[in-house]
Motif scaffolding. Structure first.
Motif, PDB file in Angstrom:
ATOM      1  N   LEU A  93       0.841  -1.194   0.000  1.00 57.71           N
ATOM      2  CA  LEU A  93       0.000   0.000   0.000  1.00 57.71           C
ATOM      3  C   LEU A  93       0.874   1.242   0.000  1.00 57.71           C
ATOM      4  N   ILE A  94       0.651   2.123  -0.974  1.00 57.86           N
ATOM      5  CA  ILE A  94       1.384   3.387  -1.069  1.00 57.86           C
ATOM      6  C   ILE A  94       0.713   4.415  -0.160  1.00 57.86           C
ATOM      7  N   GLY A  95       1.511   5.114   0.626  1.00 56.04           N
ATOM      8  CA  GLY A  95       0.963   6.082   1.572  1.00 56.04           C
ATOM      9  C   GLY A  95       0.967   7.503   1.034  1.00 56.04           C
ATOM     10  N   GLY A  96       0.224   8.379   1.685  1.00 52.72           N
ATOM     11  CA  GLY A  96       0.138   9.784   1.308  1.00 52.72           C
ATOM     12  C   GLY A  96      -1.210  10.339   1.705  1.00 52.72           C
ATOM     13  N   GLU A  97      -1.420  11.628   1.441  1.00 46.50           N
ATOM     14  CA  GLU A  97      -2.694  12.252   1.774  1.00 46.50           C
ATOM     15  C   GLU A  97      -3.795  11.693   0.881  1.00 46.50           C
ATOM     16  N   LEU A  98      -4.883  11.238   1.500  1.00 50.77           N
ATOM     17  CA  LEU A  98      -5.972  10.657   0.727  1.00 50.77           C
ATOM     18  C   LEU A  98      -6.797  11.740   0.047  1.00 50.77           C
ATOM     19  N   CYS A  99      -6.967  11.578  -1.257  1.00 48.43           N
ATOM     20  CA  CYS A  99      -7.817  12.487  -2.021  1.00 48.43           C
ATOM     21  C   CYS A  99      -9.255  11.979  -1.920  1.00 48.43           C
ATOM     22  N   PRO A 100     -10.209  12.813  -1.507  1.00 49.98           N
ATOM     23  CA  PRO A 100     -11.571  12.322  -1.276  1.00 49.98           C
ATOM     24  C   PRO A 100     -12.282  11.823  -2.529  1.00 49.98           C
ATOM     25  N   GLU A 101     -11.979  12.403  -3.710  1.00 46.09           N
ATOM     26  CA  GLU A 101     -12.681  11.989  -4.924  1.00 46.09           C
ATOM     27  C   GLU A 101     -12.407  10.533  -5.259  1.00 46.09           C
ATOM     28  N   GLY A 102     -11.150  10.134  -5.186  1.00 43.53           N
ATOM     29  CA  GLY A 102     -10.798   8.777  -5.574  1.00 43.53           C
ATOM     30  C   GLY A 102     -10.383   7.890  -4.433  1.00 43.53           C
ATOM     31  N   ALA A 103     -10.325   8.443  -3.201  1.00 44.52           N
ATOM     32  CA  ALA A 103      -9.881   7.689  -2.026  1.00 44.52           C
ATOM     33  C   ALA A 103      -8.522   7.041  -2.284  1.00 44.52           C
ATOM     34  N   MET A 104      -7.591   7.841  -2.825  1.00 42.59           N
ATOM     35  CA  MET A 104      -6.251   7.344  -3.114  1.00 42.59           C
ATOM     36  C   MET A 104      -5.214   8.279  -2.515  1.00 42.59           C
ATOM     37  N   ALA A 105      -4.041   7.714  -2.199  1.00 48.99           N
ATOM     38  CA  ALA A 105      -2.942   8.505  -1.670  1.00 48.99           C
ATOM     39  C   ALA A 105      -2.352   9.375  -2.779  1.00 48.99           C
ATOM     40  N   THR A 106      -2.037  10.617  -2.446  1.00 48.18           N
ATOM     41  CA  THR A 106      -1.491  11.549  -3.423  1.00 48.18           C
ATOM     42  C   THR A 106      -0.291  12.278  -2.824  1.00 48.18           C
ATOM     43  N   GLY A 107       0.352  13.074  -3.656  1.00 49.13           N
ATOM     44  CA  GLY A 107       1.471  13.884  -3.190  1.00 49.13           C
ATOM     45  C   GLY A 107       2.808  13.360  -3.668  1.00 49.13           C
ATOM     46  N   GLY A 108       3.849  14.186  -3.423  1.00 44.65           N
ATOM     47  CA  GLY A 108       5.191  13.847  -3.884  1.00 44.65           C
ATOM     48  C   GLY A 108       5.719  12.546  -3.315  1.00 44.65           C
TER      49      GLY A 108
END
Length: 257
Positions: free
Chosen positions: A146-161
């Motif tokens: 599982l890749i970590g990061g801030e969850l984007c609410p639209e896609g419920a996925m981790a984002t960011g650098g």
């Protein structure tokens, strides 16, 4: 739709109502073709498209306009009521997965359905920025990163650098991506720029990138480009044949459901 003989084509409201009806069907508006069909000037059509763009109905592109991608419901809403054809799409996509592959799975309800249908003999590794996809794959018996990061609410996925860097550390055999829009002249697109960055990072770190999407997303364009059309290796879709010629012409391997 009324025949053009019954329409007052001198009235811009009448013309634009007709154009809106076509947009509701997901039909792109090609200025030259419309002008010829309706017997009016291309300049008149362009003025209509400008007026419609100002009200947020279309996004103008070279030669015409395309439907604006509507704001997506929240991930929770989409998960509660997924698209009717999603199971068939996911099954077809899962059939492309080799048993020992290192596999990137995107976020969203389509990728959840793919994870649920991973091949029984799958012994590879699933890498995903989406917690729900990770759990679905884990429940299927797969090894999961599982890749970590801030969850984007639209896609419920981790984002960011950090998420993009983590993805880039892998060398995957296959990347399966969902779509907000897939437009021949623009490629694969997303409505959220942070999501677009992670999606692109996954595609660039994989030997093959395949888009899995319903016909409703074809001929639509989001705000942020994820991949050019020539960067997409394959497309799994239930789109009609007339919508797929441009993708085949660009060298995309199309698999129909």
């Amino acid at each position: 739709m009324q025949s053009k003989a019954m329409l007052d084509l001198n009235n811009p409201h009448t013309r634009q109502k007709m154009l809106r009806e076509r947009l509701d069907l997901g039909t792109p508006l090609v200025a030259a073709a419309l002008a010829e069909e309706l017997g009016i000037s291309v300049d008149t059509i362009r003025r209509d498209l400008i007026a419609m763009e100002e009200t947020g109905l279309v996004r103008r592109v070279r030669g015409g306009a395309i439907p604006v991608t509507r704001s997506s419901p929240s991930y929770a809403e989409r998960a509660e009521a997924p698209d009717p054809g999603i199971t068939q799409l996911a099954a077809k996509a899962a059939g492309l997965i080799e048993n020992e592959a290192t596999l990137f799975l995107d976020a969203g309800t389509t990728m959840n359905a793919v994870a649920v249908q991973l091949p029984e003999a799958f012994s590879g590794l699933v890498v995903t920025p989406a917690p729900s996809v990770a759990l679905a794959a884990l429940n299927r018996g797969a090894r999961v990163q599982l890749i970590g990061g801030e969850l984007c609410p639209e896609g419920a996925m981790a984002t960011g650098g950090a998420a993009e860097r983590a993805v880039s550390a892998f060398s995957a055999d296959l990347c399966l991506l969902g779509a907000c829009g897939l437009w021949p002249d623009f490629g694969l697109s997303a409505e959220n720029g942070a999501e677009a960055g992670v999606k692109r990072a996954m595609a660039m770190a994989a030997a093959r990138a395949i888009v899995v999407t319903s016909s409703a997303k074809l001929e639509r364009r989001g705000r942020y480009r994820v991949l050019e059309l020539n960067e997409i290796d394959g497309l799994v879709t239930n789109g009609s044949s007339d919508k797929l010629d441009a993708f085949r012409a660009a060298g995309v391997e199309v698999t129909c459901v």
